[in-house]
Design an enzyme around this catalytic site. Structure first.
Site, PDB file in Angstrom:
ATOM      1  CB  THR A 553      -1.061   0.077   0.920  1.00 13.17           C
ATOM      2  OG1 THR A 553       0.312   0.451   2.144  1.00 13.17           O
ATOM      3  CG2 THR A 553      -1.904  -0.969   1.808  1.00 13.17           C
ATOM      4  CD  GLU A 604      16.696  -3.004  -3.295  1.00 11.52           C
ATOM      5  OE1 GLU A 604      16.289  -1.880  -3.997  1.00 11.52           O
ATOM      6  OE2 GLU A 604      18.061  -3.900  -3.552  1.00 11.52           O
ATOM      7  CB  VAL A 607      15.414   3.877  -3.698  1.00 13.18           C
ATOM      8  CG1 VAL A 607      15.705   4.958  -4.636  1.00 13.18           C
ATOM      9  CG2 VAL A 607      15.012   4.661  -2.704  1.00 13.18           C
ATOM     10  CE  LYS A 680      11.176   6.567  -5.992  1.00 14.30           C
ATOM     11  NZ  LYS A 680      10.328   7.093  -6.572  1.00 14.30           N
TER      12      LYS A 680
END
Ligand code: ADP
Ligand code: ASP
Ligand code: MG
Length: 813
Positions: A553, A604, A607, A680
């Site tokens: 989500t 993971e 980004v 990020k």
């Protein structure tokens, strides 16, 4: 001669009894058949007795149920013509039983003698009905009451079999029997003075073994509801397998440690005669079952089975007054023995400071009283501490004759339990080294058995249990990928992926056996109302080994539940960036929880979707490298937008297209405002070892303030439509310089920034296609020519595969 014993479930219904008749019809040998009470009847009799003793008249209801069950069985097995004789005998017995229970009710007490008498009706009735059915079915069969053969005596407060008298009785009876089949009740016996006694719960196996030993039977066959003695209790460990061949000692050890399929005393009588035991399945007679003999010669096999005993309490006798004082442990064990309490497990630390025993929880109150009484003198003087029990425990044991010849098995056992966050309270290894056992929390038994079974018996197939929240674009693709890859992973990576729970924002479903992925959508539509905390509670309560919570989500509320999962040793895999880009304190707490509770926390896909960016960064750092600078285009969405936007399109339409094709967050402003890229670069900076907050990141937004101020998608799209000319200006300015617009994130010297840049020809970023991402890591080892990771950085498919990769990382952990 052969002895066959049929257990409670094998005789539980008329259909099952017919199955037995079919099985024995194939025997040419003379056979003794020992039967248990109809499944559940012994329990019913015990309950009825307890109710009567407590003067609760509902014992009559149970009695009625027992009566109906036996009468119905007679009616379905015996033709009408033959019924009356059988019915009247059985009714007579039931009346006698009623009189006993009425007696207990009126005086409000049940003596052990009366209790034995009451429970013996289970076997008395079943064996009589079964033998009558065999006779009527034209088998050459006779009935013999075991109370006339097995004689018990009391030694040390315990009922034991008087072998001399029993052997003599059995020998003369069976040798002189002229019938091919003798049917006898299991479990029941009598004392020398003629009172009914019993051989203990599960004791019909022992009855059969006693008969087999006295007549030197060719074989003792134990017919039950499973196809042999399994590598672990098949009711708790789905992958357990029948053990083809096992030694007496191994079987005895497994049964002593809870493998209920064989009553522990059963082996001794046949072992001394070298009679083989075979365990067979009444419901699947063609299965080979388990053969138990003297020597198995199963070279190279170490652990043969895993068993467990629940309902255990620990009692520790400790105190400074124990050191070097002889006789304390002797007294401790004597006290327990005099109180008729059996000790299942013993450990003593070499300091002699404490002795710890495992006993049945049923005995614990009595044990505490007798021990504290016996040591009052030392307790009063502070030499020994009062014993305080620890409850709700279980013993788990690994068993195998050859374990003594192999190193590292206990290490493997304890590390497997440790990895699964099963706390070990006490460890014990038998002197024979045939058994390594440990005491754990009862609530962890199923997980421990399954984890150990996987480690020792399943060729390293590791089961991963997934709990998936969010089945939108990414989640649905992810489930689909699991479905496609399931078999490949099992065969090639030895990973067995099971999805146990799924939730979206409306409903949730759980299936302990694994949700069928072909039909998850329909199942989820019919699920119960979704609730994040209930979802967590359920995952935690299932307590499966290798549990992984997967968050697909973008929800804040879901991210705020990770600490619950990690704190309970449940791994978290997420593509949701919120947790890792929230307050640094929260991010580092989650990482700390993951370390403490041995539960990987992987993100993971936060980004670069499926690109291995974070993983690579982690490896660089772990190998001693230092990050000097990061330069990156991290927004697949913005890259898609600026790669498609030109003077022939409108900015609005391109953004709309990006949203529709799943390249943006559900709220595209998060991408276009640069917030997504800020998150990020923040995560990369943090993963590089920097303590940064989102507010530390510089963001020169290219969006007009009015667009930034909108609070819904409709207004947002309207506002970018309004400012089309300013977007076209940006494009034209760059195009005039032969440059391209790229949204770049940068981190250097502890500073991070994001913003739109004009990238000239020849730059590493210039040719970035579609929704691709690129990251340049400048490090001490890569100072001039950076390490570059480049590829598709957005889209449901690649994100799903990135999540998948994290799951596989956990599988290989
Ligand atoms: P019966 O009524 O035939 O005597 P039991 O219920 O006493 O049968 O024993 C059979 C049961 O033992 C099985 O149904 C299974 O649940 C349990 N069990 C526990 N451990 C094992 C094991 N290692 N192998 C096989 N069965 C086991
Ligand atoms: N009927 C007895 C019990 O349930 C004995 C047996 O089945 O072996 O314990
Ligand atoms: Mg049994």
């Amino acid at each position: 001669m052969k002895v066959l014993k049929f257990g409670g479930s094998s005789v539980a219904s008329p259909e099952n009894i017919i199955k037995i008749k079919n099985i024995i019809s194939a025997y040419d040998d003379d056979i003794i058949i020992v039967v248990s009470a109809f499944g559940g009847v012994t329990d019913d009799l015990i309950t009825a007795g307890t109710l009567a003793e407590n003067q609760d008249s509902s014992y009559k209801k149970i009695l009625h149920k027992i009566e109906i069950r036996h009468l119905e069985t007679i009616k379905s097995l015996i033709p009408i013509g033959g019924q009356s004789k059988v019915l009247s005998t059985v009714k007579g017995e039931l009346n006698a039983l009623e009189t006993l229970l009425d007696g207990a009710f009126s005086i409000g007490e049940i003596t052990p003698k009366l209790s034995d008498k009451i429970v013996s009706y289970g076997e008395l009735l079943s064996s009589f009905i079964i033998s009558e059915y065999f006779v009527i079915s034209n088998l050459d069969c006779v009935y013999k009451d075991s109370r006339e053969l097995i004689i018990t005596t009391i030694t040390n407060n315990r009922t034991t079999v008087n072998l001399e008298k029993t052997n003599a009785n059995c020998f003369s009876y069976f040798k002189n029997s002229s019938h091919q089949i003798v049917v006898c009740p299991g479990f029941i016996s009598r004392s020398a003075d003629g009172e009914a006694t019993t051989l203990g719960r599960g004791g019909s196996d022992y009855t059969a073994a006693l008969y087999a030993a006295t007549i030197d039977a060719k074989i003792l066959e134990i017919w039950t509801d499973v196809s042999g003695m399994y590598t672990a209790n098949p009711k708790l460990v789905k992958q357990a397998m029948p053990i083809a061949h096992i030694s007496y000692e191994e079987a005895m050890e497994l049964s002593h440690f809870g493998a209920k399929v064989l009553y522990p005393p059963t082996i001794q009588p046949v072992l001394s005669k070298g009679i083989s035991i075979v365990i067979k399945n009444t419901f699947s007679p063609e299965d080979v079952g388990t053969l138990i003999t003297k020597s198995t010669n199963e070279k190279g096999k170490t652990v043969r089975g895993i068993s467990h005993i629940g309902n255990i309490s620990l009692l520790s006798l400790e105190g400074p007054g124990m050191v070097g004082i002889p006789g304390i442990s002797k007294q401790f064990f004597e006290v327990l023995s005099q109180a008729n309490i059996s000790v299942v497990l013993i450990t003593q630390a070499s300091s002699e400071h404490s002795i710890c025993v495992g006993i049945s929880a049923d005995d614990v109150a009595k044990a505490v009283t007798v021990v504290n009484e016996a040591f009052t003198f030392q307790i009063d003087r502070g030499r020994i501490k009062k014993v305080v029990p620890e409850n709700n425990l279980a013993i788990v044991a690994l068993v195998g004759d050859n374990m003594k010849n192999h190193q590292g098995l206990s290490g493997k056992m304890f590390s497997t339990l440790g990895k699964n966050n099963v706390n070990i309270r006490v460890i014990a290894q038998g002197a024979s080294e045939r058994n390594i056992s440990c005491v754990i929390d009862e609530k962890d038994v199923k997980k421990a058995l399954n984890a150990l079974h996987e480690e020792f018996f399943e060729e390293n197939v590791k089961q991963l249990n997934l709990f998936v929240m969010g089945v939108g674009n990414v989640g649905a693709k992810f489930l689909n990928q699991i479905r496609q890859q399931k078999n490949y992973l099992k065969e090639n990576l030895k990973l067995n992926l099971r999805v146990i729970g799924i939730s979206n924002s409306r409903t949730m479903i759980f299936d302990e056996g694994g949700i069928t992925l072909k039909t998850w959508e329909a199942a989820l539509a019919n699920g119960t109302k979704a609730d994040k905390s209930e979802f967590f509670e359920k995952v935690n309560q299932l307590n499966f080994r290798n549990s992984i919570f997967v968050d697909n989500t973008a929800s804040d509320a879901v991210a705020s539940t990770y600490n619950n999962y990690l704190g309970n040793s449940i791994s978290v895999v997420t593509c949701n960036k919120i947790a890792c880009s929230s307050q640094y304190e929260n991010y580092s707490e989650l990482k700390e929880l993951a370390r403490t509770y041995n539960a990987p926390f992987l993100f993971e896909t936060n980004v670069g979707a499926g690109l291995p960016i974070i993983d690579t960064l982690k490896h660089l750092i772990a190998s001693g490298d230092k990050i000097l600078k990061i330069q990156a285009v991290l927004s697949g969405s913005l890259n898609f937008v600026f790669n498609n936007f030109n003077d022939k399109t409108t900015f609005h339409d391109v953004v709309k297209q990006a949203q529709e094709e799943g390249y943006t967050e559900p709220d595209p402003k998060i991408d276009l405002s640069g917030v997504d890229v800020m998150r990020k670069i923040l995560i990369l900076a943090r993963e590089s070892g920097n303590q940064l907050e989102i507010s530390d990141i510089k963001n020169d937004s290219f969006l007009p303030q009015e667009s930034l101020d909108t609070d819904n998608n409709v207004d947002f799209f309207a506002s970018i439509k309004k400012y089309e000319t300013s977007f076209q200006d940006m494009y034209a300015k760059a195009a005039n310089k032969d440059a391209k617009l790229k949204y770049v994130a940068q981190f250097e010297n502890g500073q991070a920034s994001v913003g739109l840049q004009e990238i000239p020809k020849g730059h590493d970023f210039y040719n970035l296609e579609g929704s691709d991402n690129i990251v340049l890591f400048y490090t001490e080892r890569y100072p001039d020519q950076p390490m570059i990771i480049k590829g598709a950085g957005a889209g449901a498919d690649v994100t799903a595969s990135g999540i998948f990769a994290d799951i596989i990382r956990i599988g290989n952990f």
